[in-house]
Design a protein around this motif. Structure first.
Motif, mmCIF file in Angstrom:
data_model
loop_
_atom_site.group_PDB
_atom_site.id
_atom_site.type_symbol
_atom_site.label_atom_id
_atom_site.label_comp_id
_atom_site.label_asym_id
_atom_site.label_seq_id
_atom_site.Cartn_x
_atom_site.Cartn_y
_atom_site.Cartn_z
ATOM 1 N N VAL A 112 11.131 -12.769 16.368
ATOM 2 C CA VAL A 112 11.741 -11.448 16.244
ATOM 3 C C VAL A 112 12.659 -11.162 17.428
ATOM 4 C CG1 VAL A 112 11.273 -8.978 16.095
ATOM 5 C CG2 VAL A 112 9.802 -10.589 14.880
ATOM 6 N N ARG A 153 4.394 -6.995 10.053
ATOM 7 C CA ARG A 153 5.458 -5.986 9.984
ATOM 8 C C ARG A 153 5.429 -5.105 11.222
ATOM 9 N NH1 ARG A 153 8.135 -5.262 5.253
ATOM 10 N NH2 ARG A 153 9.681 -4.487 6.707
ATOM 11 N N ASN A 167 4.455 4.609 12.370
ATOM 12 C CA ASN A 167 5.306 3.413 12.376
ATOM 13 C C ASN A 167 5.731 3.033 10.962
ATOM 14 O OD1 ASN A 167 3.036 2.263 11.321
ATOM 15 N ND2 ASN A 167 2.751 0.748 12.943
ATOM 16 N N ASP A 227 12.669 -2.579 11.142
ATOM 17 C CA ASP A 227 12.100 -3.694 11.904
ATOM 18 C C ASP A 227 12.402 -3.536 13.391
ATOM 19 O OD1 ASP A 227 11.110 -4.836 9.585
ATOM 20 O OD2 ASP A 227 12.967 -5.920 9.217
ATOM 21 N N ALA A 228 13.639 -3.093 13.685
ATOM 22 C CA ALA A 228 14.009 -2.876 15.085
ATOM 23 C C ALA A 228 13.173 -1.743 15.675
ATOM 24 C CB ALA A 228 15.495 -2.556 15.189
ATOM 25 N N GLY A 253 7.402 -6.131 14.050
ATOM 26 C CA GLY A 253 8.844 -6.114 13.865
ATOM 27 C C GLY A 253 9.377 -7.210 12.974
ATOM 28 N N ARG A 271 10.193 -0.757 14.765
ATOM 29 C CA ARG A 271 8.772 -1.112 14.902
ATOM 30 C C ARG A 271 8.520 -1.975 16.123
ATOM 31 N NH1 ARG A 271 7.988 -2.342 8.914
ATOM 32 N NH2 ARG A 271 7.203 -0.398 8.027
ATOM 33 N N ARG A 272 9.548 -2.699 16.562
ATOM 34 C CA ARG A 272 9.359 -3.528 17.756
ATOM 35 C C ARG A 272 8.960 -2.690 18.958
ATOM 36 N NH1 ARG A 272 14.991 -6.466 16.746
ATOM 37 N NH2 ARG A 272 14.385 -6.927 14.620
ATOM 38 N N ARG A 273 9.380 -1.407 18.945
ATOM 39 C CA ARG A 273 9.102 -0.567 20.112
ATOM 40 C C ARG A 273 7.762 0.156 19.987
ATOM 41 N NH1 ARG A 273 12.462 3.482 20.501
ATOM 42 N NH2 ARG A 273 13.160 3.432 18.342
#
Ligand SMILES: Nc1ncnc2c1ncn2[C@@H]1O[C@H](COP(=O)(O)OP(=O)(O)OP(=O)(O)O)[C@@H](O)[C@H]1O
Ligand SMILES: [Mg+2]
Lengths: 257, 273
Positions: A113, B174, A56, A81-82, B177, A84-86
């Motif tokens: 977020v 982080r 990640n 950032d987008a 996200g 890492r959301r997944r």
């Protein structure tokens, strides 16, 4: 040369990572298919955490590519950032936010977020806290919880973001022995629900029962990988055998020089 | 006679401790008695504790002096806190010029006597930029001057607080996200501020006292704060009692604040939320 596989949840190609002169990962290739549970085992310092953190991009690989759900994370122009959301991540030290209540721990990233409305974030948080068996702890603060409860909140916090993949870095290593079972139970249930999971662990019984595949790492490379019955039950390499005998029967281990 | 001479009776540890303690009290009492007998009590009384004089400074010493002192302190602290936070973030920035600027600012403002900065703000700025007027007149200038000085100290405190937040907090944020800035605002800074509440309370005490320096900004009668007010009253009356009244006013604020700071610190040491 490995090719990009769009159907893989996670794909790591020719990954190298060095901290200064210290080469920690020395050419890692592997993938995790959707819905698959992969356990990474190996001696301390072999680079397991570093590998997970490269997936990640908490650590920036020195060389190589990482794809998650077909998106290249190692692309310098990627919206990290987008991406890492997944990818959910659970740490050995829990890393809950101590200034926030359990509920706020699970809602804050949804709100800030994902921009979910408060009511929706609240509902999803409660669902996921119920999923880890902590529906009654919404108003507690992390310091008031046991290690096992904190780790389950951390799992709920990651799940609330609706990740495609969950990464676990020795999630039970900081726990008292009697609390390990609760956390492993939650993870087992998660695996049964079809979550794609990449788990660094020393819990061999968990790996044996839950993992679809086990990866044994040593010295920054993958020494062998395969189904748990093979890697744990009947390892092909001497290094794997030596490691397993130490983990499974620590008292009998010989002292190396 | 035995081979070695009969040793003087040895004191036990408890006896020795009593002896030392007794000696220390004795010295203290002698010093107090000496000071008391040397002082001219009549003169002391008429110069420092003249009830008649004390009464004349009320209520103005409160409604003007203390009020202004509090006003200068609160505005200066607010401005200093915001500036200090910005400086702390600049100190930790990955952009080198930000770091250099913040470091230079902190070194200059911590390295100079506050008095010099006030004189500079009071005379230098109006000379250099004629016609510039900060909102609030002297109150604005005072807030800027006090804020500028305290920001330098608070910046270092806040920076230490931010660095005291475990690395895993940023990583967890982080991983969910959050951008770097969002993680700072929602996760790191709230925790850092909690850590630095005790030292910031001490900073507030210092500022409360330093607010007396606004007198170098050139203030009118209504803008006098405690110290200046008391000084004027004292010279007017030819009696030092107003100074004592002002001192009591200062202590009534600073002692509870210091006490609060110590308690907050002790509470944090015990590791409570
Ligand atoms: N940020 C870093 N800077 C320098 N060296 C590091 C850093 N992170 C890890 N290392 C080094 O990289 C090597 C591999 O570390 P890593 O944490 O990946 O091992 P691990 O397999 O997870 O071990 P363990 O089972 O003890 O957690 C170690 O020698 C470690 O000291
Ligand atoms: Mg590790």
């Amino acid at each position: 040369m490995t090719t990009v596989n769009d159907s893989a949840a996670v794909q790591v190609i020719e990954l190298y990572k060095a901290f200064g002169d210290l080469e920690v990962l020395r050419g890692i290739d592997f993938e995790v298919r959707r819905g698959e549970v992969v356990c990474v085992i190996g001696p301390s310092g072999s680079g397991k955490s570093t590998l997970l953190r490269c997936v990640n991009l908490l650590e920036e690989p020195t060389e190589g590519n990482v794809y998650v759900g077909g998106v290249e994370l190692t692309d310098p122009d990627v919206d990290i950032d987008a991406a890492r959301r997944r990818i959910g991540m659970v740490f050995q030290q829990f890393n809950l936010f101590p200034h926030l209540s359990v509920l706020a721990n699970v809602t804050i990233a949804q709100r800030k977020v994902l921009r979910r409305p408060a009511v929706e974030a609240d509902r999803i948080a409660r669902e996921n806290l119920a999923r880890v068996g902590l529906a009654d702890k919404v108003d507690a603060y992390p310091a008031q919880l046991s290690g096992g409860q904190q780790q389950r909140v951390a799992i709920a916090r990651a799940l609330a973001m609706g990740p495609e993949v969950m990464l676990f870095d020795e999630p039970t290593s900081a726990l008292d022995p009697e609390l390990v079972g609760d956390v492993l139970g939650v993870m087992r249930k998660l695996a049964l629900d079809g979550m794609t999971m990449l788990v660094v662990t020393h819990e061999m019984s968990f790996a044996r029962e839950v993992a679809d595949r086990v990866v044994f790492m040593d010295g920054g490379v993958i020494v062998e990988e395969g189904p748990p019955s093979k890697v744990i039950g009947d390892p092909a390499h001497e290094r794997t055998r030596r490691f397993l005998s130490r983990v499974l029967d620590p008292a009998a281990a010989e002292i190396e020089d | 006679m035995t081979q070695h001479a009969e040793a003087a009776p040895r004191l036990t540890r408890r006896q020795r401790r009593r002896l030392i303690l007794g000696g220390e009290y004795g010295i203290f009492i002698i010093a107090v008695v000496l000071a008391a007998s040397l002082a001219d009590w009549g003169a002391l009384k008429t110069n420092f504790a003249e009830w008649r004089v004390a009464k004349t400074v009320f209520p103005d010493i409160i409604t003007v002096g203390l009020r202004n002192t509090l006003l200068f302190t609160v505005t200066g602290f607010g401005l200093g806190l915001i500036t200090g936070l910005v400086l702390a973030l600049m100190r930790l920035s990955s952009v080198p010029p930000y770091r250099w600027f913040a470091l230079a600012y902190i070194e200059v403002f911590r390295g100079l006597p506050a008095l010099l900065i006030f004189i500079f703000m009071g005379t230098g700025i109006p000379l250099a930029f004629p016609g510039t007027n900060l909102p609030g007149g002297v109150y604005g200038t005072a807030a800027v001057a006090l804020g500028a000085v305290s920001a330098a100290y608070m910046a270092e405190t806040i920076r230490a607080g931010i660095q005291a937040v475990p690395r895993g907090q940023m990583e967890a944020a982080r991983t969910l996200g959050m951008s770097q800035g969002r993680a700072m605002r929602s996760i790191i800074i709230p925790q850092a501020l909690r850590i630095v509440i005790p030292p910031l309370t001490s900073e507030l005490v210092l500022l409360f006292k330093d607010s007396s320096l606004v007198l170098f900004l050139g203030i009118t009668l209504e803008q006098r704060e405690l110290a200046k007010f008391a000084q004027d009253a004292a010279s007017q009356q030819g009696n030092t009692t107003p100074i004592i009244v002002a001192a009591i006013c200062y202590l009534l604020i600073t002692i509870p604040l210091s006490h609060l700071a110590r308690r907050l610190e002790a509470r944090q040491k015990r590791g409570q939320r």
